[in-house]
Design an enzyme around this catalytic site. Sequence first.
Site, PDB file in Angstrom:
ATOM      1  N   GLY A 183      -6.745 -21.415  28.452  1.00 25.74           N
ATOM      2  CA  GLY A 183      -8.124 -21.690  28.819  1.00 25.74           C
ATOM      3  C   GLY A 183      -8.566 -20.940  30.058  1.00 25.74           C
ATOM      4  O   GLY A 183      -9.661 -20.371  30.108  1.00 25.74           O
ATOM      5  N   ASP A 184      -7.722 -20.909  31.069  1.00 27.30           N
ATOM      6  CA  ASP A 184      -8.023 -20.153  32.287  1.00 27.30           C
ATOM      7  C   ASP A 184      -8.191 -18.661  31.983  1.00 27.30           C
ATOM      8  O   ASP A 184      -9.107 -18.009  32.486  1.00 27.30           O
ATOM      9  CB  ASP A 184      -6.890 -20.325  33.300  1.00 27.30           C
ATOM     10  CG  ASP A 184      -6.925 -21.662  34.010  1.00 27.30           C
ATOM     11  OD1 ASP A 184      -7.995 -22.045  34.500  1.00 27.30           O
ATOM     12  OD2 ASP A 184      -5.880 -22.325  34.065  1.00 27.30           O
ATOM     13  N   ALA A 185      -7.274 -18.121  31.172  1.00 26.06           N
ATOM     14  CA  ALA A 185      -7.288 -16.690  30.906  1.00 26.06           C
ATOM     15  C   ALA A 185      -8.545 -16.265  30.167  1.00 26.06           C
ATOM     16  O   ALA A 185      -9.189 -15.259  30.516  1.00 26.06           O
ATOM     17  CB  ALA A 185      -6.040 -16.303  30.109  1.00 26.06           C
ATOM     18  N   GLY A 188     -11.452 -16.303  32.458  1.00 25.08           N
ATOM     19  CA  GLY A 188     -11.480 -15.107  33.297  1.00 25.08           C
ATOM     20  C   GLY A 188     -12.074 -13.916  32.574  1.00 25.08           C
ATOM     21  O   GLY A 188     -12.882 -13.159  33.135  1.00 25.08           O
TER      22      GLY A 188
END
Length: 412
Positions: A183-185, A188
């Site tokens: 999810g973070d990637a 980004g």
Amino acid sequence: MNLRQPGRRSSCVASEQCGQLRGLKVVEFAHVVAGPLAGSMLADQGADVVHVEPPGTGDAARAMGPTRAGVPLWFKVAGRNKRSVTLDLHDPGGRQVAHRLVAWADVVIVTLRASRLRAWELDWEAVHRINPRAVLLQISGFGATSSQADAPGFGKVGEARSGVVHLTGFPDGPPVHTGFSHGDAVTGLMGAYAVLAALHRRANDPSFDGEWIDLALFEPLFRLVEWQVITHDQLGVVPGRSGNQLAVAPAAVINTYLSADAEWITVTSATLRSVLNVVRLVGLPEEEYATTEQQLAGRVRLDAVLRDWVAARSTEECLRAFAEAEVVASPVFTAEDIASDPVYAERGDIVTVDDPDLGPVRMQAALPHFHQAPGGVWRTGPALGEDNTLVYRDWLGLDAGELAKLEERGVI
């Protein structure tokens, strides 16, 4: 894997940025994954990215993940191509310096809670007042306009809220997260894309008056599952877990299979012709798989026969037979496989970069590949505060006296 194994050298000369975004100035008040990854995408293409970290401790990512001889490895990639400065934002003097960084930048990236941003005057209203042409990328757990604007959020919670975790796994098993900061990637990546969209408008619209990009951690993955909402809206159906199949578009062949030498192979065939290639290879009657309807009706039998076929052969035998039969397949790669794969090498997807602590290290290249003005990796993640003098004295113009006072008070 040999840690010193040679690889393709980065296309950038040491200490020299290159790529599409040279001259772009970015400051990030962000830590760990989503915001810094957005900055990394810009830095890989030549932007000057200043990563602001707390004095003494630095970004929490510096202490995460595996180490070699006590040196953390993850941040060597996560912080690459950036300038590290230390700055105590709890201190009024530190916040004044932060505002000078905002005035200097074209792009500001923040991941702090909404209340903290307001208190430190790093929210949209303050950033826009300080620098009316700045693009602000604000990443938060639930979005700045929601009732949970000030709630803490992490990428895994974003994955769960997006619907993706509900869809991942097998029908008789629990929902499953992926084994990295998924999810973070993706947040980004979407953040970097959004920044470039805003910069395009800034370059072409004389009336440009800044831009506020408000991105919640669950929204990028939510956007990528295109059929989820419309299927529920129009059919009243809640798609569920379906293993390696696609819940709303099952294919006659799509699964992973274990070879005789205990290696996993992915095989996928979705078109009429490609499925018949599999049918012929494993010896099933072609007439029973002549139409798409027959193929879908017989997919359970075909899956079982293919599983036994692969289990009776080595990976090398399977891949050779698949290639000859024009069946699309691949081993399920490990990091070791990636490091030795000829296609990765031919594409230049792994580069060797000199690191002051570890010597030559291999990591992902700057992707995607641009052929006219490629990006590159010109440095690994810097030491904490390594670029204080460059950024504060040379770029912001703080004089020796100002710097000395800030250092004496522990602000930088």
